[in-house]
Structures are given as structure tokens and as C-alpha cells.
Scaffold this motif. Structure first.
Motif, mmCIF file in Angstrom:
data_model
loop_
_atom_site.group_PDB
_atom_site.id
_atom_site.type_symbol
_atom_site.label_atom_id
_atom_site.label_comp_id
_atom_site.label_asym_id
_atom_site.label_seq_id
_atom_site.Cartn_x
_atom_site.Cartn_y
_atom_site.Cartn_z
ATOM 1 N N LEU A 306 0.829 -1.207 0.000
ATOM 2 C CA LEU A 306 0.000 0.000 0.000
ATOM 3 C C LEU A 306 0.863 1.257 0.000
ATOM 4 N N ASP A 307 1.906 1.261 0.838
ATOM 5 C CA ASP A 307 2.784 2.430 0.925
ATOM 6 C C ASP A 307 3.539 2.672 -0.375
ATOM 7 N N GLU A 308 3.963 1.606 -1.036
ATOM 8 C CA GLU A 308 4.784 1.742 -2.234
ATOM 9 C C GLU A 308 3.974 2.041 -3.496
ATOM 10 N N LEU A 309 2.787 1.459 -3.592
ATOM 11 C CA LEU A 309 2.079 1.501 -4.864
ATOM 12 C C LEU A 309 0.965 2.536 -4.939
ATOM 13 N N VAL A 310 0.266 2.808 -3.844
ATOM 14 C CA VAL A 310 -0.827 3.783 -3.896
ATOM 15 C C VAL A 310 -0.255 5.177 -4.136
ATOM 16 N N GLY A 311 -0.761 5.836 -5.158
ATOM 17 C CA GLY A 311 -0.278 7.167 -5.508
ATOM 18 C C GLY A 311 0.848 7.177 -6.504
ATOM 19 N N ASP A 312 1.223 6.002 -7.029
ATOM 20 C CA ASP A 312 2.281 5.919 -8.039
ATOM 21 C C ASP A 312 1.658 6.160 -9.405
ATOM 22 N N PRO A 313 1.959 7.283 -10.067
ATOM 23 C CA PRO A 313 1.332 7.574 -11.366
ATOM 24 C C PRO A 313 1.719 6.576 -12.456
#
Length: 376
Positions: A306-313
Motif C-alpha cells: 500500500l505504501d509503495e504503490l498507492v499514488g504511483d502515477p
């Protein structure tokens, strides 16, 4: 009012109508006609400004007239009818125009929202800022194309916000009733802008509690999609505090269920139906109730994802699948579906007891499905 106290049996929705609730009394067609007439007048104003305004007129015509469910005008109109508004010629047409002004507010919110989220598409077509960025490139103009697109979208969104007030004030509704409804119209616009800021704030803070996420959707979407349109419609027909409270008891839970459904579609929806790429909400890092629940319940490996992937354009399809798995495995998806069911039932129960006309009650029952199942 023309209804009698609801019986226990009235808590159950009536049998489905063959006509979609938003099409009763030809409402969607009348809203589209009102928007077309309004845009025709504004096109003349913009044309007088200069030939360079032609792309603005074309873009806004496309955005306003090509697509859109017309939910907000629908709730406003049937809020008016439920309060005893009679659709008889000029009075009915004026009420439709007043309700249609909410579609301009919606356009403003969507244009600005797409810009802030850097979304590429809306309803399967380029978002407004991308459209003007492409125009800049195709015209070989000077300067930064992306900056030009952003500036254009900001101004077009502001224009729609200004127009919403112009259309409402010039709707032709009795001035006394219009004056009674105007404070509700104004607070609705304040609430949606404040809710949008809360949404931006949550993304900047990296998300938080489920309750904070629910507050965002309450103000960014729930209130201005259903509750406030109903309030405005009621005031336009002379409805008082008792009716407004009844509409809140129905509209707030239904509005929240509407946005929760939208959040589910933003992660699991079919792009052919949503008009946006699969998992776009995940790329944008929207801090939804769905993600707040997943974060609360995730283990170490799931938290890392969740920390790494959410918000990754640059999130690809494989990453979307990983995040979907986390949301499902933590039980967040099932919990949100349960919340939608409970909120929907609460709205239905409140509607059964609402002191409104029987015809409006039947249509508002139908709009429960339109808002939560989204088959429109």
C-alpha cells in the motif's frame, strides 16, 4: 403536502418502473434542453469576446451536453415536486432551469477535480486540461503546453461555477421562493469546495482514519449530490424545516452510499463503463474509505504494498491487481459493500416516513438504485 403517514409496508420500495426515474416527466431531456439553451446564449457572449474563445465554447458544450447522469438536477427537481411543486408550464420550466444550474456546479467540480488529480480522461474522453494541452501542441504555440492546459481548465471550471449562480438566479422561479433557496444553494457550493480541500489534505497527509475518509466523502460528494439538491428543491416550493430534516435523513446516507460505490468502481470498475482507466483512483492516491479500511487491517507485507504503490502515477496493471488483492484479502471490499447496504437501507427507511407527495416518493425510491447500483 399531499401524502399520508407512511405505513410499515411503505418501507419496501415499489416495483421497478419501466421508465428510468431520471426520465420521469421527461426530466433528463428537459435538463439537456435547458443546458443547450443556456450554452447558446453564452456562446454569443463568448463570441463577442473574440475568435479565440471558440475552443472554450466547444469544450464546454461537449463537457456539459455529452454524458452525465443528471443526478443532481434530478434530486433537486423531485425535492421540489415532493414539497408540493406543481409542474404546470412556466412554473415547472423555471424549476427545471433552477435544478439544471446544479449541473454547471458539477461541471466546475469535475473539471477542477480532474486537474488536481492529473486525470487523463473523463467519460472516456480527454479531461479538459488534457484537451487544451493537446490544442497547444497541435497549434505549435509558445510556452509550456501542460501549463496552458492547466490554466485553461482552471478558468473553465471557474466559468462553470459562475454560470451555475447565473442560471439559478435567472431561472424564473418566484423571487420570494428563489431568495429562500439561495442560502442553501450557497452553502452547498461552500461545502463541496471545503470537501475538495479535505480530499487534497488527506492525500498530502498520506491518509488517515476511516472516519476522516468518511468526512471527506460526506462534504465532497454526499451532501452536494443528494442532500443539498433536495434541500434547494424543497425551498423552491416553500418547504420548511421538517421537510428539510426528512430529506437529510434520506439524502445523507444515500449520498455516502453513492460515493462509496464510486470508490469501489474507481478500483474494480470496468473502464468501458466508468470512462476512466482501471485503477485510476489508485494511481491518483485517493484516500478513500476502501483504502483506509485496507490500511487498518493490513499485515506488514500488505502495508508495504500500500505504501509503495498507492499514488504511483506509473502504476501498471500488475500493480493494480496486487492492490486489488490487498483490498479484498483484508476484507475492506466486503466491509464497504456492507456499509453501502446499511446506508441504503437507512435511506429507504427514512424515505418511507418522509412527508412528501406519493409520486415523488416513488421516484426517490427509484433513485436509490440509480445512486448505488449505477445503472444509468
Amino acid at each position: 403536502m399531499t401524502s399520508s403517514p407512511a405505513s410499515a409496508a411503505a418501507a419496501q420500495p415499489p416495483a421497478p418502473d419501466a421508465v428510468h426515474p431520471l426520465d420521469r416527466d421527461g426530466l433528463r431531456g428537459r435538463v439537456n434542453q435547458a443546458l443547450t439553451a443556456f450554452m447558446d446564449r453564452q456562446a454569443d457572449v463568448l463570441s463577442d469576446v473574440g475568435t479565440g474563445m471558440a475552443p472554450v465554447t466547444e469544450a464546454l458544450r461537449d463537457f456539459l451536453l455529452d454524458g452525465g447522469k443528471r443526478l443532481r438536477p434530478g434530486f433537486c427537481y423531485w425535492g421540489w415536486r415532493g414539497a408540493g411543486g406543481v409542474d404546470d408550464g412556466p412554473a415547472g420550466d423555471a424549476a427545471v432551469r433552477a435544478a439544471t444550474s446544479l449541473e454547471l456546479l458539477q461541471a466546475s467540480a469535475l473539471i477542477h477535480d480532474d486537474l488536481m488529480d492529473r486525470s487523463d480522461t473523463r467519460r472516456g474522453k480527454p479531461a479538459v486540461h488534457r484537451r487544451f494541452e493537446a490544442l497547444h501542441g497541435a497549434s505549435a504555440w509558445h510556452g509550456d503546453g501542460e501549463g496552458f492546459g492547466s490554466a485553461a481548465a482552471l478558468l473553465l471550471g471557474d466559468l462553470c461555477l459562475t454560470w451555475s449562480d447565473e442560471m439559478f438566479s435567472g431561472s424564473g422561479v418566484d423571487p420570494v421562493l428563489l431568495a429562500a433557496a439561495k442560502p442553501l444553494f450557497d452553502v452547498m457550493r461552500t461545502e463541496v469546495m471545503a470537501g475538495q480541500y479535505l480530499d487534497v489534505l488527506e492525500q498530502a497527509m498520506g491518509g488517515g482514519s476511516v472516519e476522516r475518509s468518511r468526512r471527506v466523502i460526506r462534504y465532497k460528494s454526499a451532501k452536494y449530490t443528494i442532500e443539498r439538491p433536495l434541500h434547494v428543491g424543497a425551498a423552491l416550493a416553500g418547504g420548511g424545516p421538517e421537510l428539510l430534516a426528512a430529506y437529510s435523513a434520506y439524502g445523507l446516507p444515500l449520498g455516502e452510499a453513492f460515493q462509496l460505490r464510486d470508490d469501489v468502481l474507481g478500483v474494480f470498475g470496468d473502464p468501458a463503463e466508468t470512462g476512466k482507466p482501471a485503477g485510476d483512483d489508485l494511481r491518483e492516491g485517493k484516500r478513500t474509505v476502501l483504502l483506509a479500511l485496507a490500511a487498518e487491517r493490513s499485515g506488514p507485507t500488505q502495508t508495504r504494498l500500500l505504501d509503495e504503490l498507492v499514488g504511483d502515477p506509473a502504476l501498471d496493471d500488475a500493480g493494480v491487481k496486487e492492490l486489488r488483492a490487498v483490498i479484498e484479502d483484508t476484507g475492506a471490499l466486503a466491509e464497504v459493500e456492507s456499509m453501502i447496504d446499511a446506508l441504503t437501507e437507512s435511506a429507504i427507511q427514512a424515505l418511507a416516513a418522509a412527508p412528501i407527495t406519493d409520486e415523488a416518493k416513488a421516484v426517490l425510491y427509484g433513485l436509490v438504485e440509480a445512486a448505488t447500483v449505477r445503472r444509468v
